[in-house]
Design a protein around this motif. Structure first.
Motif, PDB file in Angstrom:
ATOM      1  N   LEU A 228       1.066  -4.674  -2.719  1.00 15.58           N
ATOM      2  CA  LEU A 228       1.136  -4.760  -1.252  1.00 15.58           C
ATOM      3  C   LEU A 228       2.292  -3.914  -0.720  1.00 15.58           C
ATOM      4  O   LEU A 228       2.152  -3.208   0.265  1.00 15.58           O
ATOM      5  CB  LEU A 228       1.277  -6.219  -0.824  1.00 15.58           C
ATOM      6  CG  LEU A 228       0.078  -7.125  -1.187  1.00 15.58           C
ATOM      7  CD1 LEU A 228       0.428  -8.593  -1.028  1.00 15.58           C
ATOM      8  CD2 LEU A 228      -1.143  -6.772  -0.340  1.00 15.58           C
ATOM      9  N   GLU A 229       3.439  -4.003  -1.377  1.00 20.86           N
ATOM     10  CA  GLU A 229       4.632  -3.241  -0.960  1.00 20.86           C
ATOM     11  C   GLU A 229       5.423  -2.865  -2.201  1.00 20.86           C
ATOM     12  O   GLU A 229       5.428  -3.613  -3.179  1.00 20.86           O
ATOM     13  CB  GLU A 229       5.568  -4.118  -0.101  1.00 20.86           C
ATOM     14  CG  GLU A 229       4.999  -4.618   1.193  1.00 20.86           C
ATOM     15  CD  GLU A 229       5.920  -5.707   1.770  1.00 20.86           C
ATOM     16  OE1 GLU A 229       6.882  -5.345   2.471  1.00 20.86           O
ATOM     17  OE2 GLU A 229       5.676  -6.889   1.497  1.00 20.86           O
ATOM     18  N   GLY A 230       6.119  -1.746  -2.138  1.00 20.70           N
ATOM     19  CA  GLY A 230       7.001  -1.352  -3.235  1.00 20.70           C
ATOM     20  C   GLY A 230       6.233  -0.743  -4.399  1.00 20.70           C
ATOM     21  O   GLY A 230       5.036  -0.452  -4.298  1.00 20.70           O
ATOM     22  N   GLN A 231       6.931  -0.531  -5.495  1.00 19.70           N
ATOM     23  CA  GLN A 231       6.379   0.194  -6.645  1.00 19.70           C
ATOM     24  C   GLN A 231       6.571  -0.630  -7.909  1.00 19.70           C
ATOM     25  O   GLN A 231       7.634  -1.215  -8.105  1.00 19.70           O
ATOM     26  CB  GLN A 231       7.159   1.507  -6.839  1.00 19.70           C
ATOM     27  CG  GLN A 231       7.265   2.376  -5.609  1.00 19.70           C
ATOM     28  CD  GLN A 231       6.172   3.408  -5.533  1.00 19.70           C
ATOM     29  OE1 GLN A 231       5.635   3.822  -6.561  1.00 19.70           O
ATOM     30  NE2 GLN A 231       5.811   3.817  -4.327  1.00 19.70           N
ATOM     31  N   PHE A 232       5.559  -0.616  -8.750  1.00 17.57           N
ATOM     32  CA  PHE A 232       5.614  -1.314 -10.035  1.00 17.57           C
ATOM     33  C   PHE A 232       5.304  -0.319 -11.142  1.00 17.57           C
ATOM     34  O   PHE A 232       4.405   0.503 -11.001  1.00 17.57           O
ATOM     35  CB  PHE A 232       4.558  -2.430 -10.037  1.00 17.57           C
ATOM     36  CG  PHE A 232       5.096  -3.757 -10.472  1.00 17.57           C
ATOM     37  CD1 PHE A 232       6.008  -4.439  -9.700  1.00 17.57           C
ATOM     38  CD2 PHE A 232       4.670  -4.334 -11.662  1.00 17.57           C
ATOM     39  CE1 PHE A 232       6.511  -5.674 -10.094  1.00 17.57           C
ATOM     40  CE2 PHE A 232       5.175  -5.566 -12.063  1.00 17.57           C
ATOM     41  CZ  PHE A 232       6.089  -6.236 -11.282  1.00 17.57           C
ATOM     42  N   GLN A 233       6.028  -0.385 -12.251  1.00 14.61           N
ATOM     43  CA  GLN A 233       5.712   0.463 -13.390  1.00 14.61           C
ATOM     44  C   GLN A 233       5.119  -0.406 -14.478  1.00 14.61           C
ATOM     45  O   GLN A 233       5.472  -1.577 -14.606  1.00 14.61           O
ATOM     46  CB  GLN A 233       6.946   1.075 -14.035  1.00 14.61           C
ATOM     47  CG  GLN A 233       8.018   1.582 -13.149  1.00 14.61           C
ATOM     48  CD  GLN A 233       9.185   2.051 -14.009  1.00 14.61           C
ATOM     49  OE1 GLN A 233       9.062   3.011 -14.766  1.00 14.61           O
ATOM     50  NE2 GLN A 233      10.305   1.370 -13.898  1.00 14.61           N
TER      51      GLN A 233
END
Ligand code: FJE
Ligand code: FE
Length: 290
Positions: A68-73
């Motif tokens: 939904l928001e931000g970044q995930f690795q």
């Protein structure tokens, strides 16, 4: 038979600790909402740069991560690695085994999203792992009228079909509605389902059941083939998730979900001895976890 599904249960999810320094609002999987066949878990996660889900295994089901928001690795033991950002989807079939790490990208914005666990039917539990990844722009939208936008993550809505292949027949829609709108969504009669509300208040079914933010609204199983959802004085954002129940025994030990105790013991042994799908876990450590 009613024309719209109604709401049989509404449960608020408050934040709780999970993983390492992460917060989740647990929907499916909490004590009141155990094993909503075919779904095992839904977490609305909110992770800051200090937290995350370092190296851990999965077997026997799928994890569906929707940002939904931000970044995930993410990074797995086979070298599959990447970053997902707002609106992006990772549909991961763990099958016989994945070991991976899921960590926020270290920035000032929180990583906020949803992770759904979809159970696999017996014949697919030991399948080869597979990733289906879609960027926000690649996910098709249905716009049945002005002020209603439906992202079709899985299944079909208003003539728009997702390109995601689901081994367990699943519908997953991300719906944004302006105030004073009504949408009628078809759902196969045999599917179980629920709505999880992110923002705003919605009114569901002929009796206009009121659902506020961060609630799981369980849909009736009465054979009705649609659900009617309205907004009043607020815009709303929610997901509608439904699927074909597997009606098979579920034995879950954390991140391993099989059909019998025996298969779970075998899975512990496979994971410990690094075999039958866990070979690459030998000496593997992700580079993204602290
Ligand atoms: C976990 C096993 C797990 N909710 N929401 C045991 F797999 C996990 C886990 C997650 C998770 C990961 C993301 Cl990206 C989002 C999640 C559980 O990885 F937390 C426990 N305790
Ligand atoms: Fe995981």
């Amino acid at each position: 038979m009613p024309s719209s599904r109604s709401i049989t249960q509404a449960v608020l999810s408050r934040e709780q600790g999970e993983g390492v320094g992460a917060l989740v609002r647990r929907s499916i999987g909490r004590p009141e909402l155990k094993n909503h066949d075919p779904f095992l878990m839904l977490d609305e996660f909110d992770v800051d740069s200090q937290g995350g889900f370092p190296d851990h295994p999965h077997r026997g089901f799928e994890t569906v991560t929707y940002m939904l928001e931000g970044q995930f690795q993410h990074e797995d033991f086979a070298g599959h690695k990447g970053t997902i950002g707002p609106g992006d989807l990772q549909w991961m079939t763990a099958g016989r085994g994945i070991v991976h790490s899921e960590m926020p990208v270290k920035t000032n914005t929180r990583a906020h999203g949803l992770q759904l666990w979809v159970n696999l039917p017996k014949e697919h539990k030991m399948c080869d792992p597979q990733y289906q990844e879609l960027r926000d722009q690649e996910i098709k939208r249905a716009r049945p009228e002005d002020g209603i936008e439906i992202k079709v993550i899985a299944g079909e809505s208003h003539g728009v079909s997702s390109q995601v292949y689901t081994r367990t027949p699943t519908m997953y829609l991300d719906i944004k509605m302006a105030k004073n709108k009504t949408v009628v969504q078809s759902i196969p009669a045999s599917y179980t389902g629920f709505i999880y509300t992110l923002t705003g208040t919605i009114y569901v079914g002929e009796r206009a059941f009121e659902g506020k933010a961060h609630h799981t609204l369980v849909l009736s199983e009465d054979g009705a083939e649609t659900v009617q959802i309205s907004t009043k004085d607020q815009d709303a954002h929610f997901v509608l998730i439904a699927g074909q129940p597997l009606k098979e025994p579920i034995v879950q030990h954390g991140p391993f979900v099989m059909n019998s105790e025996d298969e779970i013991y075998t899975t512990f042994d496979d994971f410990q001895s690094k075999k039958n799908g866990f070979e690459r876990a030998k000496n593997w450590k992700s580079t993204i976890a602290k």
